[in-house]
Design an enzyme around this catalytic site. Structure first.
Site, mmCIF file in Angstrom:
data_model
loop_
_atom_site.group_PDB
_atom_site.id
_atom_site.type_symbol
_atom_site.label_atom_id
_atom_site.label_comp_id
_atom_site.label_asym_id
_atom_site.label_seq_id
_atom_site.Cartn_x
_atom_site.Cartn_y
_atom_site.Cartn_z
ATOM 1 N NE ARG A 245 -3.811 -0.151 0.368
ATOM 2 C CZ ARG A 245 -4.551 0.142 -0.692
ATOM 3 N NH1 ARG A 245 -4.593 -0.665 -1.710
ATOM 4 N NH2 ARG A 245 -5.251 1.238 -0.743
ATOM 5 C CD GLU B 52 -0.673 -18.864 -13.944
ATOM 6 O OE1 GLU B 52 -0.541 -19.421 -15.030
ATOM 7 O OE2 GLU B 52 -0.190 -19.285 -12.881
ATOM 8 C CG ASN C 237 -3.971 -11.412 -5.335
ATOM 9 O OD1 ASN C 237 -4.217 -10.330 -4.810
ATOM 10 N ND2 ASN C 237 -2.753 -11.928 -5.379
ATOM 11 C CE1 TYR D 59 0.465 -7.503 -11.645
ATOM 12 C CE2 TYR D 59 -1.140 -9.184 -11.086
ATOM 13 C CZ TYR D 59 0.143 -8.680 -11.016
ATOM 14 O OH TYR D 59 1.106 -9.354 -10.305
#
Length: 139
Positions: free
Chosen positions: A66, A92, A97, A104
């Site tokens: 964070r 991947e 998650n 991403y």
């Protein structure tokens, strides 16, 4: 970072997928096209083969999360991949998650495929893996 350092940091970060061993990190580091971006707070391990980059793993120590460091190492992975003539990057991620998926997606990766029941957690049902892709080459 040594293979021992990488394995210890990976173990602090993951239960699913299972943490990689020192021997696995040593073998990967000796593999063609593999590169590392990182420090004791976290790292991105990637490789470039035939114009495609693969983010093998991205690990951030739990106490360093964070703070934007995951994005920093992802950017470093992409820059190194571009410098090695990669046109596309793949990765991947476990479908559950949420933090990694946000990272991403914000970085421009999109889901390209799904591997059903790919990961086996220590307890509970198997977890799908999402394959994500980002074009690195400027069009």
């Amino acid at each position: 970072m040594t293979p021992e350092d990488l394995a210890a940091l990976h173990a602090a970060c993951f239960t699913t997928p299972r943490p990689w061993s020192t021997a696995e990190f040593a073998a990967l580091r000796d593999s063609p096209g593999v590169f590392l971006c990182g420090d004791e707070t976290g790292f991105a391990l990637g490789r470039v083969i035939a114009g495609e980059a693969e983010l093998l793993t991205l690990a951030m120590h739990p106490t360093a999360r964070r703070r934007g460091l995951g994005r920093r190492w992802l950017n470093a992975f992409e820059a190194t991949a571009r410098s090695r003539a990669a046109a596309d990057a793949f990765l991947e991620v476990a479908a559950d998650n949420a933090a990694a998926l946000r990272l991403y997606q914000r970085a421009g990766y999109t889901v390209a495929g799904r591997r059903n029941a790919y990961y086996t957690p220590p307890a509970g049902p198997r977890i799908d893996a999402l394959v994500m892709r980002k074009m690195l080459a400027k069009t």
